[in-house]
Write an enzyme that holds these catalytic residues in place. Structure first.
Site, short mmCIF file in Angstrom:
data_model
loop_
_atom_site.label_atom_id
_atom_site.label_comp_id
_atom_site.label_asym_id
_atom_site.label_seq_id
_atom_site.Cartn_x
_atom_site.Cartn_y
_atom_site.Cartn_z
N ASP A 30 0.85 -1.20 0.00
CA ASP A 30 0.00 0.00 0.00
C ASP A 30 0.89 1.25 0.00
O ASP A 30 1.87 1.33 0.74
CB ASP A 30 -0.93 0.01 1.22
CG ASP A 30 -2.06 1.01 1.07
OD1 ASP A 30 -3.22 0.56 0.92
OD2 ASP A 30 -1.80 2.23 1.10
N ASN A 91 -12.95 -3.02 2.42
CA ASN A 91 -13.87 -1.89 2.47
C ASN A 91 -14.75 -1.94 1.22
O ASN A 91 -14.26 -2.22 0.13
CB ASN A 91 -13.09 -0.57 2.50
CG ASN A 91 -12.22 -0.45 3.74
OD1 ASN A 91 -12.61 -0.86 4.83
ND2 ASN A 91 -11.04 0.12 3.59
N GLY A 97 -15.90 2.96 3.38
CA GLY A 97 -14.62 3.66 3.28
C GLY A 97 -13.79 3.28 2.07
O GLY A 97 -12.58 3.51 2.04
N GLN A 98 -14.44 2.70 1.05
CA GLN A 98 -13.69 2.31 -0.15
C GLN A 98 -13.36 3.55 -0.98
O GLN A 98 -14.24 4.38 -1.26
CB GLN A 98 -14.52 1.33 -0.98
CG GLN A 98 -13.76 0.79 -2.19
CD GLN A 98 -14.56 -0.27 -2.95
OE1 GLN A 98 -15.74 -0.50 -2.66
NE2 GLN A 98 -13.93 -0.90 -3.92
N HIS A 104 -10.33 -5.16 -3.31
CA HIS A 104 -9.00 -5.40 -2.75
C HIS A 104 -9.12 -5.84 -1.30
O HIS A 104 -9.97 -5.36 -0.56
CB HIS A 104 -8.09 -4.18 -2.87
CG HIS A 104 -8.70 -2.89 -2.41
ND1 HIS A 104 -9.60 -2.19 -3.19
CD2 HIS A 104 -8.55 -2.17 -1.28
CE1 HIS A 104 -9.97 -1.10 -2.55
NE2 HIS A 104 -9.35 -1.06 -1.37
N HIS A 106 -7.14 -5.62 2.12
CA HIS A 106 -6.01 -5.03 2.85
C HIS A 106 -5.47 -6.09 3.81
O HIS A 106 -6.23 -6.75 4.52
CB HIS A 106 -6.48 -3.87 3.74
CG HIS A 106 -6.92 -2.65 3.02
ND1 HIS A 106 -6.11 -1.56 2.83
CD2 HIS A 106 -8.12 -2.32 2.47
CE1 HIS A 106 -6.78 -0.61 2.19
NE2 HIS A 106 -8.01 -1.04 1.97
P1 AMP Z 1 -9.71 1.59 0.19
O1 AMP Z 1 -9.82 2.88 0.94
O2 AMP Z 1 -10.15 0.39 0.96
O3 AMP Z 1 -10.38 1.71 -1.17
O4 AMP Z 1 -8.16 1.36 -0.03
C1 AMP Z 1 -7.46 1.85 -1.13
C2 AMP Z 1 -6.01 1.75 -0.77
O5 AMP Z 1 -5.25 1.88 -1.95
C3 AMP Z 1 -5.52 2.85 0.20
O6 AMP Z 1 -5.00 2.25 1.37
C4 AMP Z 1 -4.46 3.59 -0.62
O7 AMP Z 1 -3.37 4.01 0.18
C5 AMP Z 1 -4.06 2.54 -1.63
N1 AMP Z 1 -3.53 3.07 -2.88
C6 AMP Z 1 -4.06 4.05 -3.65
N2 AMP Z 1 -3.28 4.26 -4.74
C7 AMP Z 1 -2.25 3.39 -4.65
C8 AMP Z 1 -1.10 3.12 -5.46
N3 AMP Z 1 -0.86 3.79 -6.59
N4 AMP Z 1 -0.23 2.16 -5.04
C9 AMP Z 1 -0.46 1.47 -3.90
N5 AMP Z 1 -1.52 1.68 -3.10
C10 AMP Z 1 -2.40 2.63 -3.46
#
Ligand code: AMP
Ligand code: ZN
Length: 118
Positions: A30, A91, A97-98, A104, A106
């Site tokens: 992340d 999420n 909170g997505q 994905h 986490h």
């Molecule tokens: P969510 O809030 O559950 O949709 O999580 C999305 C996650 O993607 C967040 O923790 C971000 O920090 C991560 N994220 C967004 N852009 C990137 C990227 N380019 N490379 C790696 N992680 C990312």
């Protein structure tokens, strides 16, 4: 071509720190880690969220979960969370909170995490 940032990461159009890849999934660190260990496991198939998971995706979802826990136990990128544990979070949509609309998981670990989430 999909404009989704995770689809772009899968295609290598946006750089990422890859942890694992096979023909149906991709795992990477992340970019904004919330814990010492924080990586994401995603399907290569663009599924917008868990709430759009279809019956045909059941096997894929199981393999994503299985790989997530396997990687979490690996001493390298996974951080060796097998002993102390980890948190596996999905999420979904606004209230969940997505922020990236590509399913994905986490994987968070390396410290004790609070509960419940805010
Ligand atoms: P969510 O809030 O559950 O949709 O999580 C999305 C996650 O993607 C967040 O923790 C971000 O920090 C991560 N994220 C967004 N852009 C990137 C990227 N380019 N490379 C790696 N992680 C990312
Ligand atoms: Zn996508």
């Amino acid at each position: 071509m999909s404009e989704c940032i995770f689809c772009k990461i899968i295609r290598g159009e946006i750089p990422s720190r890859k942890i694992y890849e096979d023909d149906e999934m991709f795992a990477f660190t992340d970019i904004d880690p919330a814990a010492p260990v924080h990586f994401l496991v995603i399907p290569k198939k663009h599924i917008p969220s868990l709430l759009e998971l279809e019956t045909e995706d059941i096997g894929l979802a199981g393999r994503l979960l299985h790989k997530a826990q396997e990687l979490a136990k690996e001493p390298g990128a996974g951080g060796g969370c097998g002993q102390n544990g980890a948190r596996f979070v999905i999420n979904a949509k606004r209230d969940g909170g997505q922020t990236v609309d590509h399913l994905h998981i986490h994987v968070l670990g390396g410290r004790a995490l609070g509960w419940p989430p805010g």
